[in-house]
Each structure stands twice: as structure tokens, then as C-alpha cells.
Design a protein around this motif. Structure first.
Motif: not given
Length: 452
Positions: A25-39, A83-97
């Protein structure tokens, strides 16, 4: 008939499994916040450049906020951002995006929807969604398997879903793990092949008038009491809230972390709110299921709930009654059971119209709980009178067939000129104002009628 249905089960996670879910869930939040800051950075830069007088072709190139574009941008930057993205499933980052892409699309399509906000680690609800990988229910029906999380134990048996999967009448499309009220749940989004069903009384028509005094008044004369779960729990909620304020909570300004006692008090308060929500949900499901299975046609009103919540005296009671949830559940349950849902226009004067002679009052105060007709001397409970008027709309639709729908409604407020009650003749709907809106493949008819 194929439809999309959700199956929700409570999880019994071990401390190790809970930490793994929180990490996803934290990985999803990180991906969401990073993409939102970029946009947001690009949008702010383009807005600033416009103030300098630059033309559109001279502005900083915009960024696409579709899910594929956000995925490509994240994959290119994830080594530096996480850098720790390998510790979580790719679906976690996809959830936030995916959540960000949906939020930006809704904001762009409707200006009534606010711009997406950054997710807080403490305030955001931990959630992660899986769409690929090993997603299944174990044969013992007490365990489920999710990607990277492994075998998770359930509090309750998943036999209903397992039977459909074994019979080949269901297919799991995705799974979402979420924490609600201090308890973890897993929800399966399933494509289900449902058998054709018919209500117990296909020709029966019932009008449903929702309210605060009674949760629902049916045109049959039945009064469904309002349990008022939130009001009953208010004393305990206030006590738990005061107890939490006496503990050392978080402080954003100083960076002080909450104490253990504050966290325990917050968990107790969250569980109390979750109990109220569960009780409300259980009662609404029982009511709507009974109506959909028994009656062939259900008629409800299109209420302006957002406007009703502006009444500070009734806002809490209206929110506790959950008017919109009743309509939402009736929409798909009538479809599943072979019935139909008719939604009357928002300006249809169901309470001001006499169910006996169709006379319409110019003004009817909310404090007047009995309807007294000046034309035919009918005296009836206000809500029962409204329910009978809603039930009468179904007959007008059946009589009209595929042509214009006759109705006694209004597309504007009833005039408040102090006029006496007058007989209103059934009018005809404005062309293009009447249609069918099928939610999830259902049959929901919205009645929009013009007053004459």
C-alpha cells in the motif's frame, strides 16, 4: 446474463503478512504522489509561462496522464525514485498510477470534481489491487492466494465464490486488499454468469418514499422504521473522541509522532465507526433485496442529497439514512432479479400532489406531516401520499409504451405564489427528456415530465 459482482471477505493476517500488505500500500502511495507531483509541476509551469505572454506552441510540452503514459514515466524513473521497487509487486505501483489516471480523467471531464490530492501516509486508507498473477481461492475455502503476498487466511468461508468458480459460472478479474475500521478485507471483482430470475410478483408496483422519520414508506402502506444507527452510537463516539484528545497525538508542525495510547484510542474510535457503517449496510441490503425480489417495478425519487445535506439541522440524520445508497442498491438488484427501477424526476411534486384527485398544493411545509387535500378532502400521511404518487408513475409509463411518457411531474419548482390547490391534468414529457439508463446492464427508467 453476465454481470460484474464483488465478493468481500475479512482477512486474518499475521503480523508479517500485515507488514507486507502495508508495504504494498505504501508503494502504491509513493507512485501516486510521484506521478501527481510530476503532472502538477508541468501544469504549474505552463500556467506561469502563459502569464509571461508566451503562445501555446512556446509553452513547456504537456505530459499525458493516461495510465500507459504514467506507467512508462514511472518505469523510467523508478530506479531513482524508489530503489526498493523490487521488494513489491508491480501491481502495487500500478494501483497508485491507475487511481491517479482515473482521478485526473474525472477532473478533466467534469469541473465539479476536484483536482487529485497527495495521499498522506497516516490519513490515506491502505489499499492495493492485483489484476495479474496467481489470484485464487484455495480448495479448503478458508484461504486465498494473492501475488507476492502468498496464502492468506480468511475469517469466514468463501464457499459462495468457490462454488461458482468450480461450476465455471464465475471468473476472477481482480482482487483488492483494503483496511476498513481496523480490519483487513479482500474484495474479488468477479464476472458472474447469473441465471435469469423473476420477482415473486412480476406485476406488482411499489413506490418507495425515503425519509428521516421512517427510512422508507411503501405505497402498500408498510412503514420501514429508521434504525438511526449513528444517533444511537453518538454517545459512545463522543466519549471515544474525548478520550483520544487526552492522549499525545501527532503534530505536523513539530514532527511529533503519536503515542501508543493515542493510536489505541484512534483504533477504538475507528472500530466504533465501522460498526455503525456495517449495521447500516446490513439493514439497507436486507431492505433493497426484499423489494427487488418481491416486486416487479420499484419507483423512487431522484433526490438532491447534496443540497439536503446543507441543512445543518438534518444533515446528520440524512447522512445516516443513506438515501443515495438505497437507490444504488435497488438499481442493480432489480436488474439481477428481472425487475425494473423507475426514477422520478427531481422536481416531481410527489409530496404536494394529492394521490386521490391529482390536485397540487402550491406550498407544503416540511412540518406538515399529514396531507390534507382542499379539493377532495383527502387526509393522508404525507409520506404515504408521496409513495402512492410514485407508484402511479409506473402506470403512466406502461400506458405510454414506447411513445411519449405521460406524467404529472415538473421540471421546475412548484410556484410559491400562494395559489390554491388546482387540478393538474396529465401532461406529456418533453421530447428527448425520457429515457432508459441501464446501470450494469439493468433497466432503470428515469421519468422527466413537464408540468402544464
Amino acid at each position: 446474463m453476465k454481470t460484474i459482482q464483488a465478493y468481500r471477505f475479512a482477512l486474518d493476517l499475521t503480523p508479517t503478512q500485515e507488514r507486507a500488505v502495508l508495504a504494498h500500500a505504501g508503494a502504491a502511495r509513493v507512485a501516486h504522489n510521484w506521478a501527481l507531483a510530476r503532472v502538477k509541476a508541468v501544469m504549474d509551469q505552463r500556467a506561469a509561462e502563459r502569464t509571461y505572454g508566451l503562445s501555446d506552441h512556446q509553452l513547456t510540452p504537456g505530459v499525458s496522464w493516461t495510465l500507459p503514459a504514467l506507467r512508462r514515466a514511472w518505469n523510467a524513473a523508478k530506479d531513482d525514485v524508489a530503489p526498493w521497487w523490487r521488494e513489491c509487486s508491480k501491481e502495487a505501483f500500478n494501483t497508485g498510477l491507475d487511481a491517479l489516471a482515473r482521478g485526473l480523467k474525472n477532473w478533466a471531464d467534469s469541473r465539479l470534481v476536484g483536482f487529485p490530492r497527495f495521499k498522506s501516509r497516516r490519513r490515506a486508507t491502505p489499499t492495493v489491487r492485483f489484476t495479474t498473477g496467481a489470484i485464487r481461492v484455495e480448495p479448503d475455502r478458508m484461504h486465498v492466494v494473492l501475488p507476492r503476498l502468498g496464502r492468506l487466511t480468511l475469517y469466514e468461508s468463501a464457499r459462495k465464490l468457490a462454488r461458482r468458480l468450480e461450476n465455471g459460472t464465475a471468473r476472477i478479474m481482480s482482487a483488492r486488499v483494503r483496511r476498513d475500521g481496523g480490519r483487513w478485507h479482500v474484495s474479488f471483482c468477479v464476472e458472474v454468469q447469473r441465471a435469469e430470475r423473476q420477482p415473486a410478483r412480476p406485476a406488482s408496483v411499489v413506490g418507495v418514499d425515503v425519509g428521516v422519520k421512517h427510512l422508507a414508506v411503501l405505497s402498500t402502506g408498510e412503514l420501514v422504521p429508521n434504525p438511526r444507527h449513528l444517533g444511537d452510537a453518538q454517545r459512545r463516539l463522543r466519549a471515544l473522541g474525548r478520550a483520544m484528545t487526552r492522549k499525545a497525538g501527532p503534530n505536523r508542525r513539530t514532527g511529533h509522532r503519536p503515542s501508543k495510547r493515542w493510536q489505541c484510542a484512534a483504533d477504538r474510535l475507528g472500530r466504533a465507526h465501522a460498526r455503525v457503517a456495517n449495521l447500516r449496510r446490513d439493514g439497507l441490503h436486507k431492505l433493497t433485496t426484499r423489494l427487488a425480489r418481491e416486486h416487479g417495478t420499484v419507483v423512487v425519487e431522484d433526490l438532491n442529497v447534496a443540497g439536503m445535506l446543507r441543512n445543518r439541522r438534518l444533515a446528520r440524520h440524512i447522512a445516516d439514512a443513506a438515501f443515495a445508497e438505497i437507490r444504488r442498491q435497488l438499481a442493480y438488484k432489480t436488474s439481477w432479479n428481472g425487475g425494473r427501477l423507475i426514477v422520478a424526476d427531481r422536481w416531481y411534486p410527489s409530496s404536494k400532489t394529492c394521490s386521490g384527485c391529482d390536485a397540487v398544493k402550491a406550498k407544503l411545509a416540511l412540518s406538515q406531516r399529514e396531507y390534507t387535500c382542499e379539493a377532495c378532502a383527502l387526509v393522508l400521511d404525507r409520506d404515504l401520499n408521496a409513495a402512492r404518487n410514485l407508484s402511479a408513475l409506473a402506470a403512466e409509463i406502461d400506458t405510454a409504451g414506447s411513445g411519449p411518457v405521460a406524467g404529472r411531474g415538473a421540471d421546475r419548482k412548484t410556484p410559491l405564489a400562494g395559489q390554491a390547490a388546482t387540478k393538474r391534468q396529465p401532461g406529456t414529457a418533453t421530447a428527448g427528456k425520457t429515457g432508459t439508463v441501464p446501470p450494469q446492464g439493468g433497466t432503470t427508467t428515469r421519468v422527466l415530465a413537464r408540468a402544464h
